[in-house]
Design a protein around this motif. Structure first.
Motif, mmCIF file in Angstrom:
data_model
loop_
_atom_site.group_PDB
_atom_site.id
_atom_site.type_symbol
_atom_site.label_atom_id
_atom_site.label_comp_id
_atom_site.label_asym_id
_atom_site.label_seq_id
_atom_site.Cartn_x
_atom_site.Cartn_y
_atom_site.Cartn_z
ATOM 1 N N THR A 156 16.577 71.699 57.352
ATOM 2 C CA THR A 156 15.955 72.351 56.186
ATOM 3 C C THR A 156 15.880 73.858 56.341
ATOM 4 O O THR A 156 15.754 74.580 55.347
ATOM 5 N N ILE A 157 15.944 74.364 57.573
ATOM 6 C CA ILE A 157 15.886 75.811 57.818
ATOM 7 C C ILE A 157 17.209 76.229 58.442
ATOM 8 O O ILE A 157 17.465 75.996 59.624
ATOM 9 N N ASN A 158 18.092 76.833 57.644
ATOM 10 C CA ASN A 158 19.379 77.275 58.177
ATOM 11 C C ASN A 158 19.988 78.342 57.269
ATOM 12 O O ASN A 158 19.561 78.529 56.125
ATOM 13 N N VAL A 159 20.977 79.031 57.800
ATOM 14 C CA VAL A 159 21.597 80.140 57.080
ATOM 15 C C VAL A 159 22.285 79.666 55.810
ATOM 16 O O VAL A 159 22.157 80.301 54.751
ATOM 17 N N ASP B 161 23.294 72.737 58.257
ATOM 18 C CA ASP B 161 22.638 71.458 58.501
ATOM 19 C C ASP B 161 23.570 70.471 59.202
ATOM 20 O O ASP B 161 23.273 69.277 59.317
ATOM 21 N N GLU B 162 24.699 70.973 59.708
ATOM 22 C CA GLU B 162 25.622 70.134 60.472
ATOM 23 C C GLU B 162 25.049 69.867 61.865
ATOM 24 O O GLU B 162 24.097 70.527 62.273
ATOM 25 N N PRO B 163 25.611 68.923 62.601
ATOM 26 C CA PRO B 163 25.092 68.632 63.941
ATOM 27 C C PRO B 163 24.971 69.890 64.801
ATOM 28 O O PRO B 163 25.814 70.784 64.744
ATOM 29 N N GLU B 164 23.894 69.958 65.580
ATOM 30 C CA GLU B 164 23.559 71.107 66.426
ATOM 31 C C GLU B 164 23.448 72.400 65.619
ATOM 32 O O GLU B 164 23.691 73.494 66.119
ATOM 33 N N ALA B 165 23.072 72.263 64.370
ATOM 34 C CA ALA B 165 22.788 73.390 63.474
ATOM 35 C C ALA B 165 23.995 74.302 63.265
ATOM 36 O O ALA B 165 23.843 75.468 62.896
ATOM 37 N N GLY B 166 25.204 73.769 63.506
ATOM 38 C CA GLY B 166 26.395 74.592 63.353
ATOM 39 C C GLY B 166 26.557 75.628 64.436
ATOM 40 O O GLY B 166 27.478 76.448 64.385
ATOM 41 N N PHE B 167 25.689 75.592 65.439
ATOM 42 C CA PHE B 167 25.760 76.548 66.552
ATOM 43 C C PHE B 167 26.936 76.238 67.465
ATOM 44 O O PHE B 167 27.608 77.132 67.974
ATOM 45 N N THR B 168 27.206 74.955 67.682
ATOM 46 C CA THR B 168 28.263 74.532 68.593
ATOM 47 C C THR B 168 28.736 73.138 68.213
ATOM 48 O O THR B 168 27.998 72.377 67.575
#
Length: 558
Positions: free
Chosen positions: A446-449, A425-432
């Motif tokens: 709310t939807i994340n690993v 739930d971090e900024p940019e979904a932790g993707f980058t």
């Protein structure tokens, strides 16, 4: 036939995990998440293209088959990916794109610059018609004509997709040999096989007739390039010269393929491929303009499609099982219910229905945490070539309004599957930590690993249980399929039978309760729940009971 017992997970590298914060997923990012995939339990990673490409069609326009795209890393990174995956008993299946190349491939550059070059015949060139028009009236997949005029040589070249994706001429044995040598290069590196992009389009009708005119004004060339006259000859040659030398997994993406044709592609005595991807179920509800005019569909239609393929390939060939991939919308949004109330339950139901069928299951990245479609407000937020071209083509020529087109895009655009993976739930979904190449779906908080791994009842752990059951029960891999209640518009129920093992699978595809009645033909002494997506503390009489909305349950019958 290890691939029959496997579960495949598709990684779309650009959107999976960004290790260097340039906003683009990369190979090192995949390596960082291998433990996650091993924990899920998958056996094979299908890796979407990582080859050198100018990215007109997100890597499906290849300019060098034996180099890695700079944005994704280096060949050393790729070698490390294979090694690290293998230590976790995960195989890598490459994406093979050999119907076409990029127009920036050196073959095409030389072909275009010199009509006498040996590479000229690596592509399909035709003279204009007497009036100067294109050789046929065919419409391209991404809009416009399939023919592009080359001023210098005075000829047209064929491109069934973008004009920057010229089609290869498989009639040329020198071209085929170069492709086979390229495939051997990757197999020698340690890849386990290939997912073959639109592989049933490599053989064209040599007479090149016009197609029936469509709403777009162009002709339908499909009958003249789908499952063409020499396609089986080419695939058998590929098998003989490449595939049979290795213990490979192969699956061919095949638009417009039917069951009888699939038997030819996948029959074990045919020596072609292991599996095909058909499009019958993902085309459900296509309207006058295909997916851009989506209509309502019925569960009876879906059951009829799956049953036709299950029964048709029971003794010949093998099924690939999928709800979504990089070219399809998110499974829950397409076939389930993405509402807060039913997202997780319908996601588990869809997983149950698919993974209990006969065939090799494919999980698309994010499916295991229940990711959903995205609804961008503006076409400017979309990156997919097909989506952008369709939006401008159909709104400009008056076939659809901008509002109608955006609504269709929200439902069916390929970019629904291409928004970045939700890791946290971090900024940019932790993707980058940079700016992602395409915006993140706003529901990542709310939807994340991270959230899924912290909840033992999450969709992730449900997928993990399904994968573990597949490794434990032979009936899930080998059992014969039988459809029950074919006319029921709420319930998809079927049995799987293998020796003394028998499963009863019941899935409610609706947001209403549904009554199940066991057919008199199903005889059993005892039943035990193998897996269920709801924890109901009630005793049930299997002969007749009520399922809750989107409930799924699998019984072992004795």
């Amino acid at each position: 036939m290890w691939w029959k017992e496997s579960v495949v997970y598709q990684v779309y590298p650009r959107s999976f995990n960004d290790s260097n914060n340039d906003g683009i997923g990369d190979i090192k990012g995949i390596i960082e998440k291998l433990d996650y995939l091993a924990f899920l339990g998958i056996d094979v990673i299908w890796l979407s293209p990582v080859y050198q490409s100018p990215n007109d069609d997100n890597g499906y326009d290849i300019s060098d088959y034996q180099a890695i795209m700079d944005e994704f890393g280096t060949m050393e990174d790729f070698d490390q990916l294979i090694a690290e995956a293998n230590t976790r008993e995960i195989n890598i299946m490459m994406d093979l794109v050999v119907n076409h190349t990029s127009d920036e491939h050196h073959w095409f550059i030389e072909a275009k610059n010199n009509r006498n070059s040996p590479y000229r015949d690596y592509y399909i060139w035709k003279d204009p018609l007497p009036d100067g028009s294109a050789p046929t009236n065919w419409g391209a997949a991404f809009g416009g004509s399939t023919w592009e005029y080359d001023e210098k040589s005075g000829q047209y070249y064929l491109h069934l997709f973008s004009k920057k994706q010229p089609d290869l001429n498989w009639e040329n044995p020198a071209l085929r040999n170069d492709i086979y040598q390229m495939m051997l290069y990757w197999l020698d590196k340690g890849v386990a096989g290939f997912r073959m992009d639109v592989i049933n389009m490599i053989s064209k009708d040599p007479s090149y007739p016009d197609g029936v005119e469509q709403a777009t004004g162009y002709g339908d060339g499909g009958p003249y390039y789908f499952n063409g006259p020499r396609v089986h000859e080419y695939l058998q040659e590929m098998n003989q010269k490449v595939l049979r030398k290795y213990n490979t997994i192969t699956v061919g993406e095949m638009p417009a393929v039917n069951v009888e044709e699939a038997k030819l592609y996948t029959g074990k005595e045919r020596n072609e491929l292991n599996m095909v991807f058909h499009f019958d179920h993902v085309s459900l509800g296509d309207g006058k303009l295909g997916k851009w005019t989506p209509q309502e569909w019925k569960l009876t239609e879906l059951k009829a499609i799956f049953s036709r393929w299950q029964e048709g390939l029971e003794n010949e060939g093998w099924n690939s099982l999928y709800w979504s991939n990089h070219d399809q919308p998110r499974a829950i949004s397409r076939f389930g219910n993405p509402s807060r109330q039913y997202r997780e339950r319908s996601g588990k139901m869809l997983a149950t229905c698919l993974h209990m069928l006969k065939g090799t299951p494919y999980i698309y990245q994010g499916e295991e945490i229940g990711m959903t479609n995205v609804q961008f407000d503006s076409i400017d937020n979309y990156r997919d070539l097909e989506t952008i071209h369709a939006y401008h083509d159909y709104t400009t020529n008056g076939l659809l309004t901008k509002e109608e087109m955006l609504e269709a895009i929200h439902k069916r655009s390929r970019d629904n599957a291409r928004t970045p993976m939700h890791w946290s739930d971090e900024p940019e979904a932790g993707f980058t930590n940079g700016v992602p190449w395409i915006p993140v779906n706003p529901n990542y908080k709310t939807i994340n690993v991270r959230r899924a791994l912290a909840d033992k009842e999450s969709i992730f752990y449900y997928y993990q249980r399904l994968i573990n059951l597949r490794k434990k029960y032979s009936v899930i891999v080998h059992g014969k399929y039988q459809l029950l209640l074919p006319d029921d518009e709420q319930l998809y129920a079927y049995t799987r039978t293998w020796n003394d093992e028998r499963l009863l699978v019941i899935c409610n595809f609706s947001d209403q309760t549904a009554m199940f009645q066991l057919p008199d033909t199903i005889k059993h002494q005892t039943e035990k729940i193998l897996i269920a997506n709801m924890d109901l503390d009630i005793e049930r009489d299997l002969k007749a009971f009520t399922l809750q909305p989107y409930e799924a349950v699998v019984y072992i019958l004795n």
